[in-house]
Scaffold this motif. Structure first.
Motif, PDB file in Angstrom:
ATOM      1  N   ALA A 137      -2.025 -25.606 -32.355  1.00  0.00           N
ATOM      2  CA  ALA A 137      -3.442 -25.553 -32.741  1.00  0.00           C
ATOM      3  C   ALA A 137      -4.254 -26.582 -31.974  1.00  0.00           C
ATOM      4  N   ALA A 138      -3.702 -27.780 -31.803  1.00  0.00           N
ATOM      5  CA  ALA A 138      -4.408 -28.815 -31.032  1.00  0.00           C
ATOM      6  C   ALA A 138      -4.574 -28.394 -29.582  1.00  0.00           C
ATOM      7  N   LEU A 139      -3.546 -27.763 -29.032  1.00  0.00           N
ATOM      8  CA  LEU A 139      -3.631 -27.309 -27.636  1.00  0.00           C
ATOM      9  C   LEU A 139      -4.668 -26.207 -27.473  1.00  0.00           C
ATOM     10  N   ILE A 140      -4.789 -25.342 -28.464  1.00  0.00           N
ATOM     11  CA  ILE A 140      -5.806 -24.288 -28.394  1.00  0.00           C
ATOM     12  C   ILE A 140      -7.198 -24.897 -28.269  1.00  0.00           C
ATOM     13  N   VAL A 141      -7.441 -25.930 -29.078  1.00  0.00           N
ATOM     14  CA  VAL A 141      -8.755 -26.584 -29.042  1.00  0.00           C
ATOM     15  C   VAL A 141      -8.945 -27.328 -27.720  1.00  0.00           C
ATOM     16  N   LEU A 142      -7.920 -28.066 -27.297  1.00  0.00           N
ATOM     17  CA  LEU A 142      -8.044 -28.865 -26.078  1.00  0.00           C
ATOM     18  C   LEU A 142      -8.123 -27.999 -24.828  1.00  0.00           C
ATOM     19  N   SER A 143      -7.534 -26.803 -24.867  1.00  0.00           N
ATOM     20  CA  SER A 143      -7.558 -25.924 -23.691  1.00  0.00           C
ATOM     21  C   SER A 143      -8.958 -25.431 -23.371  1.00  0.00           C
ATOM     22  N   VAL A 144      -9.833 -25.470 -24.364  1.00  0.00           N
ATOM     23  CA  VAL A 144     -11.201 -25.016 -24.135  1.00  0.00           C
ATOM     24  C   VAL A 144     -11.921 -25.960 -23.173  1.00  0.00           C
ATOM     25  N   ILE A 145     -11.547 -27.236 -23.184  1.00  0.00           N
ATOM     26  CA  ILE A 145     -12.286 -28.247 -22.415  1.00  0.00           C
ATOM     27  C   ILE A 145     -12.233 -27.988 -20.911  1.00  0.00           C
ATOM     28  N   PRO A 146     -11.030 -27.842 -20.273  1.00  0.00           N
ATOM     29  CA  PRO A 146     -11.044 -27.611 -18.830  1.00  0.00           C
ATOM     30  C   PRO A 146     -11.696 -26.295 -18.425  1.00  0.00           C
ATOM     31  N   ILE A 147     -11.530 -25.265 -19.275  1.00  0.00           N
ATOM     32  CA  ILE A 147     -12.163 -23.977 -18.962  1.00  0.00           C
ATOM     33  C   ILE A 147     -13.679 -24.096 -19.019  1.00  0.00           C
ATOM     34  N   TRP A 148     -14.167 -24.779 -20.045  1.00  0.00           N
ATOM     35  CA  TRP A 148     -15.618 -24.963 -20.188  1.00  0.00           C
ATOM     36  C   TRP A 148     -16.172 -25.794 -19.032  1.00  0.00           C
ATOM     37  N   LEU A 149     -15.463 -26.858 -18.662  1.00  0.00           N
ATOM     38  CA  LEU A 149     -15.926 -27.703 -17.563  1.00  0.00           C
ATOM     39  C   LEU A 149     -15.938 -26.942 -16.245  1.00  0.00           C
ATOM     40  N   SER A 150     -14.892 -26.149 -15.997  1.00  0.00           N
ATOM     41  CA  SER A 150     -14.846 -25.385 -14.749  1.00  0.00           C
ATOM     42  C   SER A 150     -15.962 -24.356 -14.688  1.00  0.00           C
ATOM     43  N   GLN A 151     -16.293 -23.753 -15.847  1.00  0.00           N
ATOM     44  CA  GLN A 151     -17.399 -22.796 -15.877  1.00  0.00           C
ATOM     45  C   GLN A 151     -18.728 -23.492 -15.644  1.00  0.00           C
ATOM     46  N   LYS A 152     -18.889 -24.682 -16.221  1.00  0.00           N
ATOM     47  CA  LYS A 152     -20.119 -25.437 -15.994  1.00  0.00           C
ATOM     48  C   LYS A 152     -20.265 -25.812 -14.522  1.00  0.00           C
ATOM     49  N   LEU A 153     -19.146 -26.206 -13.913  1.00  0.00           N
ATOM     50  CA  LEU A 153     -19.186 -26.552 -12.496  1.00  0.00           C
ATOM     51  C   LEU A 153     -19.503 -25.330 -11.647  1.00  0.00           C
ATOM     52  N   ALA A 154     -18.937 -24.181 -12.032  1.00  0.00           N
ATOM     53  CA  ALA A 154     -19.226 -22.952 -11.293  1.00  0.00           C
ATOM     54  C   ALA A 154     -20.702 -22.584 -11.428  1.00  0.00           C
ATOM     55  N   GLY A 155     -21.262 -22.784 -12.632  1.00  0.00           N
ATOM     56  CA  GLY A 155     -22.683 -22.510 -12.820  1.00  0.00           C
ATOM     57  C   GLY A 155     -23.552 -23.442 -12.003  1.00  0.00           C
ATOM     58  N   THR A 156     -23.143 -24.708 -11.916  1.00  0.00           N
ATOM     59  CA  THR A 156     -23.868 -25.663 -11.081  1.00  0.00           C
ATOM     60  C   THR A 156     -23.815 -25.260  -9.617  1.00  0.00           C
ATOM     61  N   ASP A 157     -22.629 -24.799  -9.193  1.00  0.00           N
ATOM     62  CA  ASP A 157     -22.474 -24.361  -7.802  1.00  0.00           C
ATOM     63  C   ASP A 157     -23.392 -23.200  -7.483  1.00  0.00           C
ATOM     64  N   GLU A 158     -23.529 -22.252  -8.423  1.00  0.00           N
ATOM     65  CA  GLU A 158     -24.392 -21.099  -8.196  1.00  0.00           C
ATOM     66  C   GLU A 158     -25.849 -21.536  -8.073  1.00  0.00           C
ATOM     67  N   SER A 159     -26.248 -22.517  -8.894  1.00  0.00           N
ATOM     68  CA  SER A 159     -27.626 -23.006  -8.819  1.00  0.00           C
ATOM     69  C   SER A 159     -27.903 -23.691  -7.500  1.00  0.00           C
ATOM     70  N   VAL A 160     -26.923 -24.475  -7.036  1.00  0.00           N
ATOM     71  CA  VAL A 160     -27.089 -25.155  -5.748  1.00  0.00           C
ATOM     72  C   VAL A 160     -27.178 -24.147  -4.612  1.00  0.00           C
ATOM     73  N   ALA A 161     -26.305 -23.138  -4.683  1.00  0.00           N
ATOM     74  CA  ALA A 161     -26.317 -22.113  -3.625  1.00  0.00           C
ATOM     75  C   ALA A 161     -27.647 -21.357  -3.618  1.00  0.00           C
ATOM     76  N   ALA A 162     -28.175 -21.049  -4.816  1.00  0.00           N
ATOM     77  CA  ALA A 162     -29.439 -20.342  -4.883  1.00  0.00           C
ATOM     78  C   ALA A 162     -30.580 -21.191  -4.330  1.00  0.00           C
ATOM     79  N   ALA A 163     -30.525 -22.488  -4.604  1.00  0.00           N
ATOM     80  CA  ALA A 163     -31.562 -23.380  -4.111  1.00  0.00           C
ATOM     81  C   ALA A 163     -31.541 -23.455  -2.577  1.00  0.00           C
ATOM     82  N   ARG A 164     -30.348 -23.373  -1.996  1.00  0.00           N
ATOM     83  CA  ARG A 164     -30.262 -23.425  -0.548  1.00  0.00           C
ATOM     84  C   ARG A 164     -30.722 -22.117   0.103  1.00  0.00           C
TER      85      ARG A 164
END
Length: 269
Positions: A242-269
Motif C-alpha cells: 500500500a505504501a508503494l502504491i502511494v509512493l509510486s505516484v510521485i515519480p510518475i507525476w513528476l515525469s508528467q509535470k516535466l513532460a508538460g513543461t517541455d511541451e510549453s518550452v517547445a511551443a514557446a520556441r
C-alpha cells in the motif's frame, strides 16, 4: 473527430470498466492493510493501524527497502551516463550500423524478463566468472534502465536540433564546454524524467532480479514475494504494498509535470 452521444456513452462505460479492473485490486490492497484479520476476510470485520506499526518495525522490510534504493540509485546513475552518451552519439553523428546500434540499445526492455535474467546470469557465471551479488544486480538493472534515459534523451535531441550547439562552437566553445553550457541545460528536464522512470523501473523489478541477485541479496519485491503467503507476514506485506502504491505516484507525476513543461518550452520556441 466527433462521436454520437451513444458512442460516447459506450466509450465512457468501457473506460470506466477498464479503470475499475486495474485499480480495484490496488484499492483492495490498501484496504487490507487496515484489516484486523490476518487472513484478509471479506468484508473486513474491523480496521486497525497496528500492521503499519509492525511494518515500520520489521527489519526484513527495512533492509529490503535499503537494498532496493541502493540498487536503483546506482543503476539510475549508470543509465544516466551511458544513456545520454548513446543518445548524443546516435543523434549527432552518422556512421555505419547506426540503426542497428539503436535497436540493440532498446532491445533489453523489449525482451521477456526471464530471457534477460537467464542470459545475464549465464554471462556473469560462465563467461566472466563473477559471482552473483550486488554488482551483478546493479549491472542487470542498468541494462534496461539505460533504455528509459536513452529514449528521453534522444527524443529531446531530435526536437532541439543542433543550431545552438553549432553557434556555441562558432563562438569558440569546445565540445565539452558546449555540452555543459548549452546541451545539458536543454536536456535537463528530459534526463530528470528518464532518471525518475529508471529509478521506479529498477525499484520494483523482480524477474531479472530473481536470476541475478544471488544469495544474500534481497530487494523489496523479492521480500514481498517470499513473505506474501506467510500468515505472520502477510498483513505487513499489504502495508508495504500500500505504501508503494502511494509512493509510486510521485515519480510518475513528476515525469508528467516535466513532460508538460517541455511541451510549453517547445511551443514557446
Amino acid at each position: 473527430m466527433t462521436f454520437s452521444r451513444a458512442t460516447r456513452a459506450v466509450l465512457l462505460a468501457f473506460t470506466g470498466l477498464v479503470l475499475l479492473f486495474v485499480y480495484a485490486p490496488l484499492a483492495l490492497v490498501v484496504l487490507n492493510s487496515f484489516n484486523t484479520s490476518r487472513t484478509f476476510e471479506w468484508p473486513p470485520s474491523g480496521y486497525t493501524t497496528k500492521w503499519w506499526s509492525a511494518a515500520v518495525e520489521n527489519p526484513g522490510a527495512r533492509d529490503a527497502i535499503v537494498v532496493s534504493v541502493e540498487v536503483a540509485l546506482v543503476a539510475t546513475a549508470i543509465a544516466l551516463v551511458l544513456g545520454t552518451m548513446a543518445a548524443l552519439a546516435l543523434q549527432r553523428f552518422r556512421f555505419f550500423g547506426r540503426d542497428t546500434v539503436s535497436l540493440l540499445i532498446i532491445l533489453p526492455i523489449a525482451l521477456p524478463g526471464v530471457v534477460t535474467g537467464i542470459a545475464l546470469a549465464n554471462a556473469f557465471l560462465t563467461m566472466f566468472g563473477i559471482e552473483l551479488g550486488f554488482f551483478s544486480l546493479v549491472v542487470s538493472h542498468a541494462t534496461f534502465c539505460i533504455v528509459t534515459v536513452f529514449n528521453n534523451a534522444i527524443a529531446r535531441l531530435r526536437r532541439l536540433g543542433g543550431n545552438l550547439e553549432e553557434a556555441s562552437m562558432d563562438l569558440g566553445a569546445g565540445t565539452f564546454r558546449t555540452f555543459w553550457s548549452v546541451t545539458l541545460p536543454m536536456m535537463r528536464s528530459a534526463l530528470l524524467a528518464g532518471a525518475l522512470l529508471s529509478f521506479a523501473l529498477s525499484f520494483d523489478e523482480i524477474i531479472v532480479t530473481t536470476f541475478t541477485a544471488g544469495t544474500g541479496i534481497q530487494t523489496l519485491p523479492i521480500w514481498i514475494y517470499q513473505n506474501l503467503f506467510r500468515p505472520n507476514q502477510a498483513p505487513v506485506v499489504n502495508v508495504v504494498a500500500a505504501a508503494l502504491i502511494v509512493l509510486s505516484v510521485i515519480p510518475i507525476w513528476l515525469s508528467q509535470k516535466l513532460a508538460g513543461t517541455d511541451e510549453s518550452v517547445a511551443a514557446a520556441r
